[in-house]
Structures are given as C-alpha cells and as structure tokens.
Design a protein around this motif. Structure first.
Motif, PDB file in Angstrom:
ATOM      1  N   HIS A  31       0.823  -1.212   0.000  1.00  0.00           N
ATOM      2  CA  HIS A  31       0.000   0.000   0.000  1.00  0.00           C
ATOM      3  C   HIS A  31       0.858   1.263   0.000  1.00  0.00           C
ATOM      4  CE1 HIS A  31      -3.898  -1.873   0.252  1.00  0.00           C
ATOM      5  NE2 HIS A  31      -3.491  -2.644   1.240  1.00  0.00           N
ATOM      6  N   LEU A  35       0.623   3.256  -5.499  1.00  0.00           N
ATOM      7  CA  LEU A  35       0.064   4.288  -6.378  1.00  0.00           C
ATOM      8  C   LEU A  35       0.996   4.654  -7.530  1.00  0.00           C
ATOM      9  CD1 LEU A  35      -1.788   6.802  -4.039  1.00  0.00           C
ATOM     10  CD2 LEU A  35      -2.549   4.624  -4.986  1.00  0.00           C
ATOM     11  N   GLY A  57      -1.690  10.265  -2.142  1.00  0.00           N
ATOM     12  CA  GLY A  57      -0.644   9.344  -1.714  1.00  0.00           C
ATOM     13  C   GLY A  57      -0.099   9.691  -0.343  1.00  0.00           C
ATOM     14  N   TYR A  60      -1.691   8.529   3.371  1.00  0.00           N
ATOM     15  CA  TYR A  60      -1.188   7.295   3.995  1.00  0.00           C
ATOM     16  C   TYR A  60      -0.108   7.626   5.018  1.00  0.00           C
ATOM     17  CZ  TYR A  60       1.601   2.943   4.181  1.00  0.00           C
ATOM     18  OH  TYR A  60       2.327   1.859   4.590  1.00  0.00           O
ATOM     19  N   SER A  95      -8.810  -0.919   1.395  1.00  0.00           N
ATOM     20  CA  SER A  95      -8.365  -1.331   0.059  1.00  0.00           C
ATOM     21  C   SER A  95      -9.564  -1.622  -0.846  1.00  0.00           C
ATOM     22  CB  SER A  95      -7.473  -2.571   0.164  1.00  0.00           C
ATOM     23  OG  SER A  95      -6.964  -2.937  -1.095  1.00  0.00           O
ATOM     24  N   PHE A  98     -11.245   1.644  -1.723  1.00  0.00           N
ATOM     25  CA  PHE A  98     -10.473   2.403  -2.710  1.00  0.00           C
ATOM     26  C   PHE A  98     -10.791   1.912  -4.124  1.00  0.00           C
ATOM     27  CE2 PHE A  98      -6.465   3.429  -5.019  1.00  0.00           C
ATOM     28  CZ  PHE A  98      -6.474   4.796  -4.823  1.00  0.00           C
ATOM     29  N   ARG A 111      -8.068   5.751   1.599  1.00  0.00           N
ATOM     30  CA  ARG A 111      -6.641   5.795   1.910  1.00  0.00           C
ATOM     31  C   ARG A 111      -6.381   6.112   3.384  1.00  0.00           C
ATOM     32  NH1 ARG A 111      -2.609   3.578  -0.824  1.00  0.00           N
ATOM     33  NH2 ARG A 111      -1.169   5.281  -0.369  1.00  0.00           N
TER      34      ARG A 111
END
Length: 424
Positions: A31, A35, A57, A60, A95, A98, A111
């Motif tokens: 994870h 991306l 991104g 996270y 997940s 997403f 995320r």
C-alpha cells in the motif's frame, strides 16, 4: 514436557508466527508504494491533477506517522496480536473501498483507512519478535522483515502493473483487500504475543537472563528528543525516505511512462528493481555494517553519497538513459534510500538503553513518514507548475525540476550523515 521439548516447540512455532506477520508487513509496503503504477489512471479517472494525487498518496503517510506512538501504547495495553488483527482489518476494508471509489472524497477516505490500518503492523510485530527471539537474533530478523517488505514493493510495482493491465486498477485493489482479510484470520488464529501464551517459558527464562526493566513512555520520549545525536538521524530519515516515498512510491511510474515512453508493464518491470534492491540490499547492508566496516555511520554515509550520484545520473541523463542502465539506477536507488533504513533504525536503537528501544524506534519512525507525507504532494506541485503535454501527462522540463529537488534533498541527507554519532 521437559525443557528441551519446550525449547524445540517454541523455536519452531516462532517461525510460523514470523511468516504470518511478514505477510502482513508485505501488505504494508504494498500500500505504501502501490500508487506509483496507477497514478496516471487516478489522474484521468478522477479528472484530477498531480498535486491532488500527490496529496492522496501522502494521506497514507500522515496517518502512519500519527499512529507510531499510539502503536506502542496499544501493543503494551491490549497486546500486539489484537492490535494487528483489528487495524489490519481496517486496511482490508480501505483497500476494497479504494477500488470502489466513485469520487476523490471516497478515495481519500479509503486511503485514510488503509493508512491507519497498516500503521499498526510494524511496531507490534517488533514487540512480538522481541518476545520470541533473542537479542542476538533480533537485528537479523529485522533485516529479514525488511526484505519481505521488498517483496511488497515487488507486488506493488511489477505484479500490480500486470494486474491493472489485465483487470484494471479497481478490481486489483478489491482483490488485495480480500487477501488482506485472509492474513487477518491467520494472525488471530495462530500468532501469540509471547511463548507463555502457549504454556512455554519465556525467551529470558530459556536464556536464563532477567527481562529488561521498563521506562515510562513519556520519560522515554523526553530522553530521545533531548539527545543531540537523535536529530541528525531524524532529519536524515526525513530527507532519505521523503526521496524514496515521494519518487519511488509515487512519481517514478509516471516518470518512466511520460519521459521514456514505456508502457505500464515495462515501467512496472523497471520499478520492480526497487523491490529487489530491498530484498538483496537489506541483509547485505547489515552484513557490511556488522562484519566488514563494523560501523553504522560509515554505511549510512556511503549509501547516501551513492544516492546523490544515482539521482544526479537521472537528472543529467534525461530521456537518453539506456534501458539496462535504468534497471541498475533503480536497483541502486532502492538499496541506498530504502534498504539503508535498517542501519538507520539500528543506529536509533543503539543510541539509547535497550529498555527504551521501542520508544526510540517509535519516535524516530515518525520522520520517514513525515518525509513521505511532505514529498508526495510537494513533487506533485512541482509537476503541476509546468504545462501538461496532455491530460495527466507531464513534460521533460517538469521531471527535470522534480529531479533537481530530489538531488538537493539527497545532499541535505548527506550533510546530516556527517553529524551522526557512531553507535556500533
């Protein structure tokens, strides 16, 4: 059952525990870097910009950094097994969500769940390993765990690229969520916090040593932040991991596709070298530090200096770099920006008494993820500052500016390495 039988059973069972927790850690790195091969799709699907995807991104890393100290508290209070089980289930849900996201808001929420969920794997795993492995085995197991993290990078680059090509990025993330649930079940059914939970003696009893005294969290954190040698290490982590996460975990994929004209699968194959760098480099740097150079500081300085040259090669080479050289550059990039963190964490642990190793590692662990949180959107803003060639596609000049910022950051990290204390 006599003492020899108990010893044999405990030593066999702990490897099963390690394998399951290592699989959980694999998804942490998946994870963290996933991306990079779908960033272009995200820009197009959500009709967005590089700045917004960079922020997506970085969410996270903000969540991950915020939970490092609570991770230690929860591991000590409710236990590491329960902590990993509950939060990894959150990551699985994030997940799937997403993959189902119909809007940017929904993607950001997903995320956040992923970031909070996987943030509770590393420190609880370290605590469990400290209960099942001797002190003389701990550094090797930490290096082995980081190598498994490299397999997560491999899954997030090469394998995810193939999955996204075949099934699309949405279905791929949904499938990853389902697989994470399987790991959650295994953690709950098999992992135990300590040998005593199985009716076996503790490692301290088997070694006939006294368990270490405990230092309260607040007192430990004060001792860490007041140590003048802590800050060069922490700032080095910020820049080093900011470069790795910002570029390697997000913008390296678009860089290869936009500047060099590679397909997603071809880019994923080159980016898979970051995984092999971790898998090979983590134990190799540990051996170099322990057996050859017998130094933490020299290894950090050497790798950071090579990282400067590595980024300089990308900056000067532009789109004319041969494909075999790109493979080598990304392998070296991974060894010198990601594998090296094993030595950094070892140095952070050795700066302080063993009784506060968890606190020192947890505190220093804030800075790598703050680096990722800052660098991902920062690099996105740099790209957005230049005109796009087409929707979601950035110019060579944009990537030249991005690489210049990375180069300056690597030089800052190199400067910090000379201010560190040798802890070997």
């Amino acid at each position: 059952m006599d003492r020899t039988d108990e010893l044999q059973k405990a030593f066999s069972y702990r490897w099963l525990i390690f394998v399951i927790l290592a699989l959980a850690y694999l998804f942490v790195y998946f994870h963290r870097t996933s991306l990079s091969v779908v960033a272009e799709d995200l820009v197009k699907d959500f009709n967005s910009t590089a700045s917004v995807i960079g922020l997506l991104g970085s969410i996270y890393f903000y969540c991950y950094a915020a939970m490092q100290l609570p991770a230690g508290l929860l591991s000590d209070s409710i236990g590491p097994r329960k902590t990993v089980t509950f939060f990894l289930l959150l990551a699985a849900g994030g997940s799937v969500l997403f993959g189902l996201a119909s809007s940017l808001g929904m993607a950001f929420g997903a995320r956040v769940l992923v970031g909070f969920g996987v943030s509770m794997v590393f420190i609880p795993t370290m605590k469990i390993l400290s209960q099942w492995y001797r002190k003389t085995e701990f550094a090797f197991m930490a290096g082995l765990l980081n190598a498994v993290g490299g397999m997560g990078v491999l899954a997030a680059t090469w394998i995810l690229a193939l999955m996204a090509e075949a099934w699309g990025w949405r279905y791929s993330f949904e499938l990853i969520g389902v697989l994470t649930v399987v790991i959650v079940i295994l953690v709950w059914l098999i992992v135990r916090d300590r040998p005593q939970s199985k009716g076996w003696p503790s490692i301290q009893e088997l070694d006939q040593t006294e368990p270490p005294a405990t230092i309260p969290l607040g007192q430990g954190v004060k001792r860490v932040v007041k140590n003048r040698y802590f800050w060069p290490l922490a700032i080095w982590f910020f820049f080093d991991c900011g470069v790795f996460f910002g570029f390697g975990a997000l913008w390296s994929g678009p860089y290869l596709m936009h500047l060099h004209g590679f397909s997603r699968a071809e880019s994923g194959a080159i980016l898979s070298m970051t995984a092999w760098g971790m898998i090979i480099g983590s134990p190799l740097l540990g051996f170099l530090s322990d057996k050859i150079l017998k130094s933490r500081k020299k290894v950090i300085q050497l790798c950071t200096a090579i990282l400067v040259l590595d980024i300089l090669a990308l900056y000067l080479g532009a789109k004319d770099i041969p494909i075999p050289l790109l493979y080598l550059i990304f392998f070296v990039f991974s060894v010198c920006s990601s594998s090296i963190v094993v030595i950094g964490f070892t140095s952070g642990k050795e700066l302080f008494p063993v009784e506060m190793a968890g606190t020192s590692v947890g505190t220093v662990n804030l800075f790598p993820f703050l680096g990722g949180a800052v660098f991902m959107p920062l690099l996105g803003k740099i790209l957005d500052a230049h005109p796009q060639v087409s929707q979601g596609v950035y110019s060579p000049e944009a990537y030249s500016s991005l690489l210049l910022v990375l180069l300056i950051s690597c030089l800052a990290a190199l400067g910090c390495s000379f201010l560190m204390k040798e802890t070997y």
